[in-house]
Design a protein around this motif. Structure first.
Motif, PDB file in Angstrom:
ATOM      1  N   THR A 105     -13.246  -3.926   4.831  1.00  0.00           N
ATOM      2  CA  THR A 105     -14.440  -4.803   4.863  1.00  0.00           C
ATOM      3  C   THR A 105     -14.209  -6.211   5.271  1.00  0.00           C
ATOM      4  O   THR A 105     -14.717  -6.935   5.968  1.00  0.00           O
ATOM      5  CB  THR A 105     -15.075  -4.750   3.342  1.00  0.00           C
TER       6      THR A 105
ATOM      7  N   TRP B  50      -9.567   1.408  -3.437  1.00  0.00           N
ATOM      8  CA  TRP B  50     -10.356   0.192  -3.433  1.00  0.00           C
ATOM      9  C   TRP B  50      -9.947  -0.918  -2.900  1.00  0.00           C
ATOM     10  O   TRP B  50     -10.704  -1.742  -1.878  1.00  0.00           O
ATOM     11  CB  TRP B  50     -11.064   0.056  -4.725  1.00  0.00           C
ATOM     12  N   ARG B  51      -8.598  -1.090  -2.989  1.00  0.00           N
ATOM     13  CA  ARG B  51      -7.763  -2.331  -2.270  1.00  0.00           C
ATOM     14  C   ARG B  51      -8.080  -2.220  -0.791  1.00  0.00           C
ATOM     15  O   ARG B  51      -8.424  -3.062   0.080  1.00  0.00           O
ATOM     16  CB  ARG B  51      -6.403  -2.595  -2.735  1.00  0.00           C
TER      17      ARG B  51
ATOM     18  N   PHE C 199     -11.595  -2.577   0.817  1.00  0.00           N
ATOM     19  CA  PHE C 199     -12.045  -3.914   0.630  1.00  0.00           C
ATOM     20  C   PHE C 199     -11.224  -4.746   1.782  1.00  0.00           C
ATOM     21  O   PHE C 199     -11.586  -5.581   2.435  1.00  0.00           O
ATOM     22  CB  PHE C 199     -11.945  -4.722  -0.772  1.00  0.00           C
TER      23      PHE C 199
END
Length: 109
Positions: free
Chosen positions: A95, A88-89, A92
């Motif tokens: 993103t 998830w790090r 993101f």
């Protein structure tokens, strides 16, 4: 030209956060040298941001500047400070990169 100054300012933002991290890990005169690097990088980064905002929209310039600093600082943390590189790090971070590219693409300058 101001986009290059903005990118360079973002790189100096990575520099001042890296110096801060290294200062926390150091002692004595070495620690003070890292803090000196922090102060110099901070002034250069802010100066380049100020220069870039003379022609670039303030909101866009600030978002790009902080985005470069955030992405770079997370990557420095992962590669040099042994911070976790969880899915998830990384997701993101990508993103954030996409958002920085998007802001550049829609900017009128």
């Amino acid at each position: 030209m101001n986009w290059l100054l903005l990118i360079l300012g973002g790189l100096f933002e990575i520099g001042f956060t890296t110096c801060l991290g290294k200062a926390k890990q150091s002692e004595g005169s070495v620690m003070y040298l890292w803090y000196l690097g922090f102060i110099i990088s901070l002034f250069v980064s802010m100066g380049l941001l100020i220069k870039a905002t003379q022609t670039l929209p303030l909101g866009t310039a600030y978002a790009v500047w902080t985005g470069i600093g955030a992405v770079g600082t997370v990557l420095i943390g992962i590669f040099f400070f042994k911070e976790p590189a969880e899915f998830w790090r990384i997701f993101f971070i990508f993103t954030l990169i996409a958002s920085i590219i998007g802001l550049k693409a829609v900017s009128s300058h």
